[in-house]
Design an enzyme around this catalytic site. Structure first.
Site, PDB file in Angstrom:
ATOM      1  N   ASP A  31       0.971  -1.217   0.054  1.00 38.76           N
ATOM      2  CA  ASP A  31      -0.155   0.073   0.011  1.00 38.76           C
ATOM      3  C   ASP A  31       1.139   1.006   0.070  1.00 38.76           C
ATOM      4  OD1 ASP A  31      -2.090  -1.820   0.116  1.00 38.76           O
ATOM      5  OD2 ASP A  31      -2.809  -0.964   2.090  1.00 38.76           O
ATOM      6  N   ASP A  35       0.967   4.317  -2.814  1.00 38.83           N
ATOM      7  CA  ASP A  35       0.582   5.788  -2.446  1.00 38.83           C
ATOM      8  C   ASP A  35       1.608   6.656  -2.931  1.00 38.83           C
ATOM      9  OD1 ASP A  35      -1.774   5.104  -1.423  1.00 38.83           O
ATOM     10  OD2 ASP A  35      -1.067   4.925   0.678  1.00 38.83           O
ATOM     11  N   LEU A  81     -35.726  -9.814 -15.517  1.00 34.32           N
ATOM     12  CA  LEU A  81     -35.662 -11.298 -15.859  1.00 34.32           C
ATOM     13  C   LEU A  81     -36.932 -11.938 -15.167  1.00 34.32           C
ATOM     14  CD1 LEU A  81     -32.117 -12.051 -14.446  1.00 34.32           C
ATOM     15  CD2 LEU A  81     -32.788 -12.018 -17.001  1.00 34.32           C
ATOM     16  N   GLU A 111     -25.107 -18.897 -14.342  1.00 35.76           N
ATOM     17  CA  GLU A 111     -24.611 -17.841 -13.557  1.00 35.76           C
ATOM     18  C   GLU A 111     -25.141 -17.616 -12.342  1.00 35.76           C
ATOM     19  OE1 GLU A 111     -24.165 -14.249 -15.969  1.00 35.76           O
ATOM     20  OE2 GLU A 111     -24.496 -15.515 -17.736  1.00 35.76           O
ATOM     21  N   LYS A 113     -26.930 -15.006  -9.532  1.00 30.59           N
ATOM     22  CA  LYS A 113     -27.705 -13.977  -9.767  1.00 30.59           C
ATOM     23  C   LYS A 113     -27.283 -13.102  -8.335  1.00 30.59           C
ATOM     24  CE  LYS A 113     -32.097 -12.007 -10.582  1.00 30.59           C
ATOM     25  NZ  LYS A 113     -32.474 -11.081  -9.565  1.00 30.59           N
ATOM     26  N   ASP A 115     -26.963 -10.274  -5.866  1.00 29.80           N
ATOM     27  CA  ASP A 115     -28.002  -9.322  -5.316  1.00 29.80           C
ATOM     28  C   ASP A 115     -27.347  -7.966  -5.133  1.00 29.80           C
ATOM     29  OD1 ASP A 115     -30.528  -8.672  -4.433  1.00 29.80           O
ATOM     30  OD2 ASP A 115     -30.428  -9.927  -2.818  1.00 29.80           O
ATOM     31  N   ARG A 134     -29.836   1.353 -13.468  1.00 34.09           N
ATOM     32  CA  ARG A 134     -30.800   0.797 -14.247  1.00 34.09           C
ATOM     33  C   ARG A 134     -32.225   1.650 -14.473  1.00 34.09           C
ATOM     34  NH1 ARG A 134     -33.777  -5.336 -13.936  1.00 34.09           N
ATOM     35  NH2 ARG A 134     -35.005  -4.079 -12.282  1.00 34.09           N
ATOM     36  N   TYR A 222     -21.695  -9.431 -15.929  1.00 34.01           N
ATOM     37  CA  TYR A 222     -22.446 -10.662 -16.538  1.00 34.01           C
ATOM     38  C   TYR A 222     -22.920 -10.250 -17.976  1.00 34.01           C
ATOM     39  CZ  TYR A 222     -26.209  -7.729 -14.857  1.00 34.01           C
ATOM     40  OH  TYR A 222     -27.262  -6.831 -14.576  1.00 34.01           O
ATOM     41  N   LYS A 309     -34.996 -18.567  -8.586  1.00 32.00           N
ATOM     42  CA  LYS A 309     -34.956 -18.020  -7.242  1.00 32.00           C
ATOM     43  C   LYS A 309     -34.627 -19.220  -6.233  1.00 32.00           C
ATOM     44  CE  LYS A 309     -35.449 -13.589  -7.882  1.00 32.00           C
ATOM     45  NZ  LYS A 309     -35.892 -12.359  -7.297  1.00 32.00           N
ATOM     46  N   CYS A 403     -42.468   6.360  25.819  1.00 36.61           N
ATOM     47  CA  CYS A 403     -41.324   5.367  26.059  1.00 36.61           C
ATOM     48  C   CYS A 403     -41.797   4.331  27.167  1.00 36.61           C
ATOM     49  CB  CYS A 403     -40.236   6.229  26.731  1.00 36.61           C
ATOM     50  SG  CYS A 403     -38.890   5.315  27.235  1.00 36.61           S
ATOM     51  N   CYS A 406     -39.769   5.073  30.473  1.00 34.09           N
ATOM     52  CA  CYS A 406     -40.046   6.337  31.246  1.00 34.09           C
ATOM     53  C   CYS A 406     -41.200   7.401  31.098  1.00 34.09           C
ATOM     54  CB  CYS A 406     -38.722   7.310  31.290  1.00 34.09           C
ATOM     55  SG  CYS A 406     -38.574   8.032  29.640  1.00 34.09           S
ATOM     56  N   CYS A 421     -36.680   8.421  22.251  1.00 33.48           N
ATOM     57  CA  CYS A 421     -37.267   9.102  23.614  1.00 33.48           C
ATOM     58  C   CYS A 421     -36.215  10.130  23.962  1.00 33.48           C
ATOM     59  CB  CYS A 421     -37.025   7.884  24.745  1.00 33.48           C
ATOM     60  SG  CYS A 421     -36.979   8.586  26.381  1.00 33.48           S
ATOM     61  N   CYS A 427     -34.194   8.814  31.429  1.00 36.69           N
ATOM     62  CA  CYS A 427     -34.565   7.588  30.888  1.00 36.69           C
ATOM     63  C   CYS A 427     -33.656   6.212  31.289  1.00 36.69           C
ATOM     64  CB  CYS A 427     -34.874   7.633  29.317  1.00 36.69           C
ATOM     65  SG  CYS A 427     -35.594   6.205  28.717  1.00 36.69           S
TER      66      CYS A 427
HETATM   67  P1  AMP Z   1     -34.893  -8.487 -11.588  1.00 41.56           P
HETATM   68  O1  AMP Z   1     -34.591  -7.340 -10.876  1.00 41.56           O
HETATM   69  O2  AMP Z   1     -35.355  -9.522 -10.384  1.00 41.56           O
HETATM   70  O3  AMP Z   1     -36.001  -8.369 -12.584  1.00 41.56           O
HETATM   71  O4  AMP Z   1     -33.625  -9.377 -11.855  1.00 41.56           O
HETATM   72  C1  AMP Z   1     -33.019  -8.765 -12.891  1.00 41.56           C
HETATM   73  C2  AMP Z   1     -31.626  -8.307 -12.483  1.00 41.56           C
HETATM   74  O5  AMP Z   1     -30.875  -9.070 -12.129  1.00 41.56           O
HETATM   75  C3  AMP Z   1     -30.817  -7.725 -13.505  1.00 41.56           C
HETATM   76  O6  AMP Z   1     -31.216  -6.080 -13.741  1.00 41.56           O
HETATM   77  C4  AMP Z   1     -29.619  -7.482 -13.001  1.00 41.56           C
HETATM   78  O7  AMP Z   1     -29.307  -6.396 -12.185  1.00 41.56           O
HETATM   79  C5  AMP Z   1     -29.568  -8.851 -12.014  1.00 41.56           C
HETATM   80  N1  AMP Z   1     -28.549  -9.678 -12.119  1.00 41.56           N
HETATM   81  C6  AMP Z   1     -27.635 -10.172 -11.138  1.00 41.56           C
HETATM   82  N2  AMP Z   1     -26.882 -11.016 -11.790  1.00 41.56           N
HETATM   83  C7  AMP Z   1     -27.445 -11.321 -12.920  1.00 41.56           C
HETATM   84  C8  AMP Z   1     -26.694 -12.327 -13.995  1.00 41.56           C
HETATM   85  N3  AMP Z   1     -25.812 -13.123 -13.736  1.00 41.56           N
HETATM   86  N4  AMP Z   1     -27.198 -11.962 -15.148  1.00 41.56           N
HETATM   87  C9  AMP Z   1     -28.125 -11.120 -15.500  1.00 41.56           C
HETATM   88  N5  AMP Z   1     -28.534 -10.452 -14.793  1.00 41.56           N
HETATM   89  C10 AMP Z   1     -28.451 -10.275 -13.215  1.00 41.56           C
HETATM   90 ZN    ZN Z   2     -37.624   7.087  27.845  1.00 43.40          ZN
END
Ligand code: AMP
Ligand code: ZN
Length: 665
Positions: A31, A35, A81, A111, A113, A115, A134, A222, A309, A403, A406, A421, A427
């Site tokens: 690091d 830097d 999707l 792949e 998915k 989150d 998006r 992806y 899912k 509360c 108190c 509170c 309290c």
């Molecule tokens: P949904 O929001 O449930 O309609 O799912 C679609 C979203 O899944 C997309 O907008 C992506 O942001 C997300 N996503 C996550 N992983 C993937 C993947 N491997 N391929 C495509 N979409 C993905």
């Molecule tokens: Zn209180």
């Protein structure tokens, strides 16, 4: 070499180190050296303004402020999707696809998915030009400056790929980083973030990109979108994207049937809890790009892809009662007390309901049957009410007005999700909570006094605040329940000893809102005494590195409260360290600046804590685990073999206690 050449060279070099560290997870520079090179580049760029490049590695530290994010129309729509929940759903989808294409010999990719928050990155001539969220799929917000701070995203692509393209991916916050952020927030008396996904997507909309730079966000890619027909398949385009520097997760797999898709599902359903980030399912895509084009889109989603899912572990149980908890800062948290129920291996009895809005949104009432879920996350949550089981005479929940401790009327300020509170000094849980925080290990670390005793002492009317601790006598304490003479004396001795605790810890112990451990250290170093701190102006406060408006205001509020002033004066009288000691000031050096140490084993000349302090006093950093960022391990006797192996594996230098002492003397 001309300045232009040096600049070019440095940029390339820093880009490579960034790539090695953030994409390959394989550091190739310390690091500290990084830097130095970055500073050098900054300097050169400053001297040659004509050579400015918006994609230089110097642009990643942030610092731009965006008040309103520009709305940008997507060149290619960002679809959702379609979802599936069973093997039958997937077989149906396969049939539909085969029918359109008139073929049964198809290839799919599987792949994970991810989150997080979706993002679209635009590149022209191999240069990153913009990043857009998006939004509604047709248009989103331009968050380019914030996205640039994410080190794993390449800003320019040197080797041959395609010229003009968009990369689609997900901005995520790794789970460990999320937990760490929350620990810090709790320590600062702030409300915890709910989950990594919301925190990631909220981070993209922060106005100050320097703030975003501090958050350990990552971007997993992806999809490549382009009109250039260089690659024939989705898989091939992603493999190539990975080759040229994009972080494309390796979990992608090519398969030829829905049975194989299901092997993938089963594997990851079990393994996903060990991933460093959250996933909520998998995505299956037709691999051939020509076939994708033929399949096209429905009104909201591609026909060539489908999400599957994962099932969250879920049970139903009865909500017996809603109670309210009061935190040390007065924040109220509603809690669902449940009929105990087994869920994913643990017994669940309680779940947080977060705040009044949450209760209203789900229309949760006492005696309701509720769905409790444990997904990828750590804490079980109530996701819905089973309305079919609701009693006819059930009434909507009336949120607590006063509360529970108190009876003070609760307040809720504009923009705050939580009720508070306001009875700070009267309290019970707030009083106890503040004193408990004061004596805690990271603060005054008072031996012989525990959280329950604090509550007992308060109930007995012996203490109302932390200053009262110093007036306690053994004679007062001995008569208390479960308090022997010996333990009473230990307690008084522990309190007495806390007068030696250094200023920065005292400052943290005071429990000023938003002043956590790190902030307290910064303030102590800067102001050097409580008097300087409490008389500082707002401007004087925000001048300090990393102190923002909110912290500054909180310190001003604290300092102008008469009760607090009296408390501090009493602490002074008792002889607490309310300024940085002359000895410390003298001993502080910058000898170890930029170096990260891990301390492991048993030591003889100094205690472990003394070692750590010596590192920090000399400008170094102490880390608890060995990583690629570690510069030195100070190994004592009996250093754990796994640590040793890891150190050797990563090539971290191992030094002895004596080596270290030589280093700083
Ligand atoms: P949904 O929001 O449930 O309609 O799912 C679609 C979203 O899944 C997309 O907008 C992506 O942001 C997300 N996503 C996550 N992983 C993937 C993947 N491997 N391929 C495509 N979409 C993905
Ligand atoms: Zn209180």
């Amino acid at each position: 070499m001309s300045p232009a050449q040096t600049i070019e060279l440095l940029r390339d070099e820093l880009n490579t180190h960034n790539y090695n560290y953030y994409v390959l997870d394989n550091a190739t520079i310390s690091d500290f050296d990084f830097d130095i090179k970055l500073k050098k580049l900054e300097q050169l760029e400053k001297e040659s303004p004509l050579l400015f490049d918006a994609n230089s590695p110097t642009q990643r530290v942030g610092g731009t402020i965006t008040k309103n994010f520009k709305t940008v129309v997507h060149k290619n729509r960002m679809y959702s999707l379609d979802n599936s929940y069973s093997k039958e759903d997937l077989l149906d989808w396969e049939k539909r696809v085969e029918k359109v294409l008139g073929s049964t010999a198809l290839e799919f990719t599987c792949e994970l998915k991810f989150d997080g928050a979706s993002i679209n990155l635009t590149y022209e001539n191999g240069q990153f030009v913009k990043a857009v969220t998006r939004g509604d799929g047709f248009q989103g917000d331009e968050v380019t400056n914030n996205i640039k701070t994410i080190r794993s995203i390449p800003l320019s692509i040197k080797t041959s790929f395609i010229h003009d393209f968009e990369m689609r991916g997900e901005i995520i916050l790794p789970i460990v980083a999320f937990k760490k952020m929350n620990e810090e927030r709790l320590e600062n008396g702030e409300e915890e973030y709910r989950n990594p996904r919301n925190t990631a997507s909220g981070s993209l909309k922060l106005q100050d990109s320097a703030e975003v730079a501090k958050r350990p966000l990552d971007c997993l890619l992806y999809q490549v979108v382009t009109s250039e027909r260089k690659y024939k398949t989705h898989f091939e385009s992603l493999e190539n994207a990975r080759q040229v520097g994009f972080k494309v997760p390796k979990a992608i797999q090519l398969v030829k049937s829905i049975d194989e898709v299901f092997d993938f599902v089963n594997y990851w359903d079990a393994q996903r809890h060990d991933l460093p980030y959250e996933t909520d399912g998998i995505v299956i895509k037709v691999n051939d790009l020509q076939q994708q084009e033929e399949l096209g889109y429905t009104a909201k989603a591609p026909r060539w892809a489908i999400a599957y899912k994962f099932k969250a572990a879920q049970v139903t149980t009865v909500l017996n009662e809603i109670t309210y908890q009061v935190g040390r800062t007065g924040a109220i948290t509603p809690v669902a007390n449940l009929e105990p129920v087994q869920l994913a291996g643990t017994t669940v009895k309680r779940a947080s309901l977060h705040n009044a809005d949450q209760i209203e949104k789900l229309d949760i009432r006492e005696k309701d049957t509720v769905f409790v879920e444990k997904g990828g996350e750590i804490i079980p949550k109530i996701t819905a009410v089973d309305f079919t089981k609701r009693a006819i005479d059930s009434e909507p929940t009336k949120y607590a007005r006063t509360c529970p401790e108190c009876a003070t009327i609760l307040v809720r300020t504009e923009g705050d999700a939580k009720h508070y509170c306001p009875n700070e000094f009267g309290c019970a849980p707030q009083i106890t909570g503040r004193i408990q925080h004061y004596i805690s290990r990271k603060a005054m670390d008072i031996d012989g006094l525990g959280g329950e005793t604090v509550d007992l002492l308060r109930k007995e009317g012996l203490i109302q605040n932390y200053a009262d601790l110093y007036d306690l006598t053994a004679l007062q304490v001995i008569p208390l329940e479960r308090m022997a003479e010996k333990s009473a004396q230990n307690m008084i001795a522990g309190i007495e000893k806390s007068k030696e605790i250094p200023f920065e810890k005292v400052l943290f112990a005071l429990g000023i809102r938003f002043v956590g451990e790190t902030v307290a250290k910064k303030l102590a170093k800067h102001f050097k005494s409580i008097d300087h701190l409490m008389t500082a102006s707002f401007e004087g406060l925000i001048d300090v590195d990393e102190i923002g408006d909110r912290i500054a205001q909180s310190i001003i509020d604290f300092s102008s409260d008469l009760g607090n002033i009296q408390l501090i004066n009493r602490l002074k009288r008792y002889g607490l360290q309310l300024e940085v000691s002359a000895e410390i000031l003298e001993n502080q050096t910058e000898l170890l600046k930029g170096e990260v140490f891990v301390v492991s084993g048993v030591f003889y000349q100094m205690s472990r804590n003394e070692l750590k302090k010596a590192i920090e006093d000399n400008g170094g950093k102490v880390s608890t685990s060995i990583s690629k960022k570690t510069n030195f391990i100070i190994a004592g006797e009996n250093m754990g073999p796994s640590k040793l192996a890891k150190a050797q594996d990563l090539g971290v230098e191992i030094i002895s206690e004596q080596d270290f002492i030589n280093k700083i003397s």
